[in-house]
Design a protein around this motif. Structure first.
Motif, PDB file in Angstrom:
ATOM      1  N   ARG A  46       0.878  -1.361   0.126  1.00 15.18           N
ATOM      2  CA  ARG A  46       0.126   0.229  -0.188  1.00 15.18           C
ATOM      3  C   ARG A  46       0.936   1.240  -0.042  1.00 15.18           C
ATOM      4  NH1 ARG A  46      -3.427  -3.143   3.493  1.00 15.18           N
ATOM      5  NH2 ARG A  46      -2.361  -2.304   5.243  1.00 15.18           N
ATOM      6  N   ALA A  47       1.896   1.313   0.846  1.00 13.78           N
ATOM      7  CA  ALA A  47       2.900   2.286   0.764  1.00 13.78           C
ATOM      8  C   ALA A  47       3.631   2.657  -0.486  1.00 13.78           C
ATOM      9  CB  ALA A  47       4.062   2.014   1.765  1.00 13.78           C
ATOM     10  N   VAL A  48       3.878   1.465  -1.360  1.00 17.63           N
ATOM     11  CA  VAL A  48       4.368   1.724  -2.723  1.00 17.63           C
ATOM     12  C   VAL A  48       3.183   2.340  -3.556  1.00 17.63           C
ATOM     13  CG1 VAL A  48       5.281   0.649  -4.772  1.00 17.63           C
ATOM     14  CG2 VAL A  48       5.827   0.041  -2.446  1.00 17.63           C
ATOM     15  N   ARG A  49       2.129   1.934  -3.455  1.00 17.92           N
ATOM     16  CA  ARG A  49       1.042   2.527  -4.169  1.00 17.92           C
ATOM     17  C   ARG A  49       0.623   4.026  -3.965  1.00 17.92           C
ATOM     18  NH1 ARG A  49      -4.038  -1.191  -4.711  1.00 17.92           N
ATOM     19  NH2 ARG A  49      -4.090  -0.100  -6.814  1.00 17.92           N
ATOM     20  N   ALA A  50       0.943   4.233  -2.620  1.00 12.46           N
ATOM     21  CA  ALA A  50       0.505   5.635  -2.188  1.00 12.46           C
ATOM     22  C   ALA A  50       1.894   6.479  -2.711  1.00 12.46           C
ATOM     23  CB  ALA A  50       0.567   5.830  -0.780  1.00 12.46           C
ATOM     24  N   LEU A  51       2.893   5.875  -2.518  1.00 17.40           N
ATOM     25  CA  LEU A  51       4.239   6.734  -2.983  1.00 17.40           C
ATOM     26  C   LEU A  51       4.021   7.268  -4.361  1.00 17.40           C
ATOM     27  CD1 LEU A  51       6.754   8.023  -1.949  1.00 17.40           C
ATOM     28  CD2 LEU A  51       7.832   5.808  -2.713  1.00 17.40           C
ATOM     29  N   SER A  52       3.377   6.448  -5.200  1.00 12.57           N
ATOM     30  CA  SER A  52       3.290   6.336  -6.902  1.00 12.57           C
ATOM     31  C   SER A  52       2.075   7.151  -7.189  1.00 12.57           C
ATOM     32  CB  SER A  52       3.297   5.067  -7.260  1.00 12.57           C
ATOM     33  OG  SER A  52       4.409   4.175  -6.929  1.00 12.57           O
ATOM     34  N   GLY A  53       1.326   7.871  -6.167  1.00 16.78           N
ATOM     35  CA  GLY A  53       0.252   8.526  -6.586  1.00 16.78           C
ATOM     36  C   GLY A  53      -1.062   7.866  -6.405  1.00 16.78           C
ATOM     37  N   ASP A  54      -1.234   6.662  -6.154  1.00 15.02           N
ATOM     38  CA  ASP A  54      -2.640   6.002  -6.197  1.00 15.02           C
ATOM     39  C   ASP A  54      -3.442   6.916  -5.197  1.00 15.02           C
ATOM     40  OD1 ASP A  54      -4.479   4.232  -6.573  1.00 15.02           O
ATOM     41  OD2 ASP A  54      -3.944   3.140  -4.527  1.00 15.02           O
ATOM     42  N   ARG A  55      -4.661   7.215  -6.122  1.00 15.97           N
ATOM     43  CA  ARG A  55      -5.552   8.214  -5.289  1.00 15.97           C
ATOM     44  C   ARG A  55      -6.503   7.528  -4.393  1.00 15.97           C
ATOM     45  NH1 ARG A  55      -4.911  13.446  -7.303  1.00 15.97           N
ATOM     46  NH2 ARG A  55      -3.536  13.659  -8.999  1.00 15.97           N
ATOM     47  N   SER A  56      -6.827   6.243  -4.717  1.00 12.12           N
ATOM     48  CA  SER A  56      -7.863   5.467  -4.290  1.00 12.12           C
ATOM     49  C   SER A  56      -7.467   5.161  -2.620  1.00 12.12           C
ATOM     50  CB  SER A  56      -8.048   4.063  -5.212  1.00 12.12           C
ATOM     51  OG  SER A  56      -6.947   3.401  -4.954  1.00 12.12           O
ATOM     52  N   GLY A  57      -5.950   5.011  -2.488  1.00 14.69           N
ATOM     53  CA  GLY A  57      -5.792   4.665  -0.905  1.00 14.69           C
ATOM     54  C   GLY A  57      -4.427   5.167  -0.997  1.00 14.69           C
ATOM     55  N   GLY A  58      -4.225   6.565  -0.977  1.00 20.68           N
ATOM     56  CA  GLY A  58      -2.871   7.157  -0.821  1.00 20.68           C
ATOM     57  C   GLY A  58      -2.289   7.131   0.478  1.00 20.68           C
ATOM     58  N   LEU A  59      -1.271   8.132   0.530  1.00 28.40           N
ATOM     59  CA  LEU A  59      -0.830   8.252   1.873  1.00 28.40           C
ATOM     60  C   LEU A  59      -1.699   9.140   2.809  1.00 28.40           C
ATOM     61  CD1 LEU A  59       2.007   7.545   3.457  1.00 28.40           C
ATOM     62  CD2 LEU A  59       2.869   9.822   2.740  1.00 28.40           C
ATOM     63  N   ALA A  60      -2.440  10.027   2.308  1.00 26.75           N
ATOM     64  CA  ALA A  60      -3.336  10.830   3.263  1.00 26.75           C
ATOM     65  C   ALA A  60      -4.577  10.007   3.700  1.00 26.75           C
ATOM     66  CB  ALA A  60      -3.858  11.836   2.426  1.00 26.75           C
ATOM     67  N   ALA A  61      -4.813   8.905   2.896  1.00 28.91           N
ATOM     68  CA  ALA A  61      -5.963   8.083   3.380  1.00 28.91           C
ATOM     69  C   ALA A  61      -5.497   7.131   4.598  1.00 28.91           C
ATOM     70  CB  ALA A  61      -6.556   7.237   2.158  1.00 28.91           C
ATOM     71  N   MET A  62      -4.163   6.768   4.439  1.00 30.42           N
ATOM     72  CA  MET A  62      -3.706   6.156   5.528  1.00 30.42           C
ATOM     73  C   MET A  62      -3.378   6.801   7.016  1.00 30.42           C
ATOM     74  SD  MET A  62      -0.676   4.132   3.175  1.00 30.42           S
ATOM     75  CE  MET A  62       0.035   3.312   4.629  1.00 30.42           C
ATOM     76  N   PHE A  63      -3.199   8.200   6.537  1.00 31.12           N
ATOM     77  CA  PHE A  63      -2.985   8.982   7.954  1.00 31.12           C
ATOM     78  C   PHE A  63      -4.218   9.456   8.258  1.00 31.12           C
ATOM     79  CE2 PHE A  63       1.550  10.353   6.631  1.00 31.12           C
ATOM     80  CZ  PHE A  63       2.055   9.270   7.227  1.00 31.12           C
TER      81      PHE A  63
END
Length: 246
Positions: free
Chosen positions: A151-168
């Protein structure tokens, strides 16, 4: 070995992706390939479950250069569902993994192995042959990416469906709500500092205290990094630093 060469060697190390869905594992493998030294080569998916068992050996190793491994020369091979390999294919694949480091750069295959099961489960219950079991057991933790790191790799790559902001967000909501109720007048600085401090500290730890390299990894000017280190009272590791880099 020069720093660039060492970095390329690290970037070509095999990886084991586990958990999440097959689509998520595929997505992460594609992103890793796109940002690796072998991005100019082919990205080949060894879809074992889509091939009848009797045809898997031919599809993987091929004849006359038409197998998945041959197609992936100079690029990346994603072999999903590792435990779908029969014992004979496991032995052949383990032999390939043992000798891949001897291949020339343009013939090397970046191997990404994936499974719905984690490493421990496969080693205990995956009925792996000794060679493949030894290979999997010897992989360092840094080369094994589970659901959170995927999930972190996808967030780092700009995945809008589950990005870093959504994790935080779940934790951040409580933090911000408490700040609002307490009448805080510096919520932005407080939240940014709370995230920035461990980020910078981890980058410095990764580079052994080399601020020039850490600034490059973070996308910051070195002077800006030095300023934030001072303002956030971050201890800089010294064991791996080089003279002149600070």
């Amino acid at each position: 070995m020069g720093e660039q060469t060492a970095r390329e060697v690290r970037a070509m190390r095999p990886l084991f992706l586990y958990g999440a869905s097959s689509q998520e594992r595929l997505d992460v493998a594609q992103r890793i390939h796109a940002h690796s030294p072998c991005s100019g080569g082919a990205f080949v998916v060894a879809g074992l479950t889509a091939v009848p068992r009797a045809l898997r050996e031919e599809r993987l190793f091929g004849t006359a250069g038409n197998g998945w491994l041959e197609q992936a020369r100079g690029g990346t091979l994603l072999l999903d569902e590792l435990d779908c390999l029969c014992p004979e294919l496991q032995r052949r694949f383990a032999a390939f993994l043992a000798h891949r480091s001897q291949a020339r750069r343009e013939e090397t295959v970046r191997v990404v192995v994936a499974s719905r099961h984690d490493q421990a489960t496969l080693l205990r219950h995956g009925e792996l042959e000794d060679g493949l079991k030894h290979w999997l057991a010897s992989l360092p933790a840094a080369q094994c990416l589970g659901p959170e790191r995927l999930r972190a790799v996808r967030a780092l790559s700009g995945d809008r469906s589950g990005g870093l902001a959504a994790m935080f967000e779940p934790v951040m909501r409580s933090y911000v709500r408490a700040g609002l109720e307490a009448g805080s007048c510096n919520l932005h600085g407080s939240v940014v500092g709370a995230v920035e401090r461990p980020l910078i500290a981890m980058a410095l730890q990764h580079t052994g205290g080399n601020q020039l390299r850490a600034a490059s990894l973070l996308g910051l000017n070195r002077n800006t990094l030095r300023k934030r280190i001072k303002e956030l009272h971050i201890a800089v590791p010294r064991s791996g630093s080089r003279s002149g880099d600070r």
